[in-house]
Design an enzyme around this catalytic site. Structure first.
Site, PDB file in Angstrom:
ATOM      1  N   GLY A 172       0.816  -1.203   0.000  1.00  0.00           N
ATOM      2  CA  GLY A 172       0.000   0.000   0.000  1.00  0.00           C
ATOM      3  C   GLY A 172       0.854   1.258   0.000  1.00  0.00           C
ATOM      4  O   GLY A 172       2.006   1.238   0.428  1.00  0.00           O
ATOM      5  N   SER A 173       0.274   2.352  -0.464  1.00  0.00           N
ATOM      6  CA  SER A 173       0.961   3.641  -0.409  1.00  0.00           C
ATOM      7  C   SER A 173       0.782   4.245   0.987  1.00  0.00           C
ATOM      8  O   SER A 173       0.020   3.734   1.801  1.00  0.00           O
ATOM      9  CB  SER A 173       0.393   4.579  -1.470  1.00  0.00           C
ATOM     10  OG  SER A 173       0.666   4.067  -2.748  1.00  0.00           O
ATOM     11  N   GLY A 174       1.490   5.346   1.230  1.00  0.00           N
ATOM     12  CA  GLY A 174       1.407   5.987   2.535  1.00  0.00           C
ATOM     13  C   GLY A 174       2.577   5.649   3.439  1.00  0.00           C
ATOM     14  O   GLY A 174       2.672   6.163   4.549  1.00  0.00           O
ATOM     15  N   HIS A 175       3.457   4.758   2.949  1.00  0.00           N
ATOM     16  CA  HIS A 175       4.621   4.344   3.730  1.00  0.00           C
ATOM     17  C   HIS A 175       5.917   4.920   3.156  1.00  0.00           C
ATOM     18  O   HIS A 175       6.995   4.437   3.469  1.00  0.00           O
ATOM     19  CB  HIS A 175       4.733   2.824   3.738  1.00  0.00           C
ATOM     20  CG  HIS A 175       3.577   2.115   4.352  1.00  0.00           C
ATOM     21  ND1 HIS A 175       3.238   2.286   5.675  1.00  0.00           N
ATOM     22  CD2 HIS A 175       2.688   1.227   3.846  1.00  0.00           C
ATOM     23  CE1 HIS A 175       2.182   1.525   5.947  1.00  0.00           C
ATOM     24  NE2 HIS A 175       1.818   0.888   4.854  1.00  0.00           N
ATOM     25  N   ASP A 204      -2.107  -8.487   0.516  1.00  0.00           N
ATOM     26  CA  ASP A 204      -0.884  -8.760  -0.231  1.00  0.00           C
ATOM     27  C   ASP A 204      -0.733 -10.267  -0.471  1.00  0.00           C
ATOM     28  O   ASP A 204      -0.356 -10.695  -1.561  1.00  0.00           O
ATOM     29  CB  ASP A 204       0.334  -8.200   0.511  1.00  0.00           C
ATOM     30  CG  ASP A 204       0.283  -6.679   0.611  1.00  0.00           C
ATOM     31  OD1 ASP A 204      -0.037  -6.029  -0.400  1.00  0.00           O
ATOM     32  OD2 ASP A 204       0.543  -6.151   1.696  1.00  0.00           O
ATOM     33  N   HIS A 241       0.008   0.512  10.561  1.00  0.00           N
ATOM     34  CA  HIS A 241      -1.257   1.098  10.123  1.00  0.00           C
ATOM     35  C   HIS A 241      -2.108   1.450  11.335  1.00  0.00           C
ATOM     36  O   HIS A 241      -3.299   1.697  11.219  1.00  0.00           O
ATOM     37  CB  HIS A 241      -2.060   0.138   9.255  1.00  0.00           C
ATOM     38  CG  HIS A 241      -1.264  -0.457   8.136  1.00  0.00           C
ATOM     39  ND1 HIS A 241      -0.628  -1.655   8.255  1.00  0.00           N
ATOM     40  CD2 HIS A 241      -1.007   0.009   6.908  1.00  0.00           C
ATOM     41  CE1 HIS A 241      -0.003  -1.915   7.117  1.00  0.00           C
ATOM     42  NE2 HIS A 241      -0.209  -0.926   6.290  1.00  0.00           N
TER      43      HIS A 241
END
Lengths: 336, 211
Positions: free
Chosen positions: A55-58, A111, A220
């Site tokens: 996921g993005s945001g990391h 994932d 998260h």
């Protein structure tokens, strides 16, 4: 919420677009899929390809580890959400140079499913795929259920080792084996001081009361093991190290690689404050830090807190960690 | 032989359209629910996924319903990652496997989705997932095949399953990592499954295909 945004729904596309412009010397976009980022050496004949995704945001994870002697192709998901099976498949296709592809990713339900589907589709096309699932986050499940643990910042060290091994011309089986050994030798723990907000939601996706902190938190916001009064930095460092040492067989004389990552909102100087204590405490136990990385390596939007990752080195892991590598998120120069 | 409700291709198309619209309306609500226990993207995933499935269904070259349902599933998988991408793609494939060339029995449609999703995600009722809605719905649809208002029984069973997720501790999916933080909260995947079944009920009510 005070954030730099256009339309929150466009944030991933805009992130990727800016990233590609900023790092065009190292990376490019796949022609086949706007959610797949490739290194310039991706798909080199005769070499095992290394793929990841998440996921993005990391950021800089995951795209930031695309580069030379590191990851060849990265599948990009929505914020905190697995990439599509199709994106993983196209990353695998792009990374294949005829010797197969190692997909090295973190242990999350989405994932796992999407990689599994992509690997099966790739196999139908004649591409050999092996996987390693990172599970370095100590507090996410007990020792006896290590297979259920999440993957966090330890993934970076797994990619470093796997990418270096592939760059040396190792077989797919050997790349898988060494990447597995890398994650098996790695433990991480997170602490959270303030939550993060997904821009489209507009409010924090969990709470940490003022004056409190959460030990063992996932990146998260998955709950940790303890909510405690906010401790001084040295005590935070000690708690984190204790959790890792209780789970990891480290003895006097061992050498380790340490990665201390901010979760997004923690000032970098505070990471150095933590790191000073971590290394000095390792020294008193006669555990030597061979290499360290301190900075924002694997973030969680604007979560406040940090992740401590410790990898126990053996001669092979040490050599692979030390091999030169260049990517937007991580550059390693050979030690003289 | 049963005289249960049977949906032709145009009814399935209306179902997908209505589900896409209802999920669009529920986008923020689902994301807010998901923000409490997961990563806050569930509304977007489901709304975008059903829009994509709808387009895949429409663009399918074949007149054959199973082919169109497979195309819808592939489109869903291309559009959506997360966990729901693989799960609903497998749901569409499950439904395709039970469809006839020109239509599908209502009970087969629901159980096809339910079995497809369960086969991929390996969750069972009680795990605090969408299966707490799909499984009882499939069961009720099969049991109610020839009654007057089978969708009411499906929705009753699905609604009871939905409500039950409040008292569950998630053991599958990302919410499983939250342990007791999920207590007292509706599971977002169960909520979106209920939205989909409600859309299906609307289409069934409008068309009364048992003529």
């Amino acid at each position: 919420m005070q954030r730099l945004l256009n339309d929150p729904d466009d944030i991933v596309d805009e992130t990727v677009a800016g990233f590609l412009r900023a790092h065009r010397d190292l990376v490019r976009l796949s022609d086949a899929n706007p959610r797949v980022v490739l290194s310039h050496g991706c798909g080199e004949k005769g070499r095992v390809g290394v793929v990841t995704g998440g996921g993005s945001g990391h950021e800089p994870a995951f795209i930031g580890y695309t580069g030379r002697n590191l990851v060849d192709a990265v599948a990009v998901g929505e914020l905190f959400s697995s990439p599509t099976a199709k994106a993983f498949l196209e990353a695998i296709r792009a990374a294949d140079g005829g010797e197969g592809v190692a997909v090295l990713y973190g242990n999350y339900a989405g994932d796992n499913m999407n990689v599994k589907m992509a690997a099966r589709m790739a196999a139908k096309e004649g591409i050999r795929v092996l996987t390693v699932v990172a599970n370095d986050d100590v507090c996410s499940a007990p020792q006896a259920e290590r297979g259920l643990r999440r993957g966090v910042a330890g993934e970076i060290l797994m990619w470093k080792v796997g990418g270096a091994c592939a760059a040396r011309g190792a077989s797919l089986e050997d790349v898988q084996k060494v990447a597995q050994a890398a994650i098996d030798a790695t433990r991480s723990v997170g602490v959270g001081l303030a939550p993060c907000t997904l821009p489209a939601n507009g409010k924090p996706n969990f709470e940490i009361a003022p004056g409190k902190m959460e030990i063992g938190i996932g990146h998260h916001g998955e709950p940790g093991t303890d909510v405690v009064e906010l401790l001084p930095a040295n005590e935070v460092a000690d708690r984190m190290l204790e959790i890792i040492l209780a789970d990891h067989q480290l003895e006097a004389g061992d050498e380790v690689c340490v990665l201390l990552s901010g979760l997004g909102a923690t000032p970098v100087n505070e990471l150095y404050v933590l790191y000073d204590r971590v290394e000095s405490q390792l020294e008193t136990r006669e555990i030597r830090v061979h290499r360290s990385f301190v900075g924002n390596y694997f973030t969680s939007l604007e979560m406040m807190g940090a992740t401590l990752t410790v990898m126990k080195l053996d001669p092979q892991l040490k050599e692979l960690i030390d091999m030169e590598a260049e990517s937007p998120g991580l550059t390693v120069r050979a030690k003289s | 032989m049963t005289t249960g409700i049977y949906l032709d291709k145009s009814a399935i198309r209306r179902f997908l359209l209505r589900a896409a619209q209802s999920l669009e309306e529920a986008r923020s609500e689902l994301s807010a629910l998901d923000g409490e226990v997961g990563d806050g993207d569930h509304g977007a995933s489901m709304a975008d996924g059903f829009h994509a499935a709808m387009r895949g269904f429409d663009l399918c070259d074949s007149e054959n319903l199973p082919d169109c349902l497979r195309a819808a599933g592939r489109a869903f998988l291309q559009a959506v990652g997360a966990t729901v991408g693989p799960l609903y793609a497998s749901g569409f494939l499950g439904a395709a496997g039970r469809a006839d060339p020109d239509g599908i029995a209502l009970a087969s449609l629901i159980s096809g989705f339910s079995e497809g999703i369960a086969g991929r995600g390996k969750a069972a009722p009680g795990d605090c997932t969408m299966m707490d809605v799909w499984e009882p719905a499939a069961h009720a649809a099969a049991a109610a095949g020839v009654t007057d208002n089978p969708m009411q029984e499906v929705l009753d069973a699905a609604g009871a399953g939905l409500e039950a997720t409040r008292s569950m501790v998630a053991s599958r999916g990302r919410a499983a990592r939250l342990g007791s933080r999920t207590l007292g909260r509706i599971d977002p995947g169960a909520q979106s499954a209920f939205v989909i079944l409600t859309s299906l009920a609307g289409v069934v009510r409008e068309t009364d295909p048992r003529e």
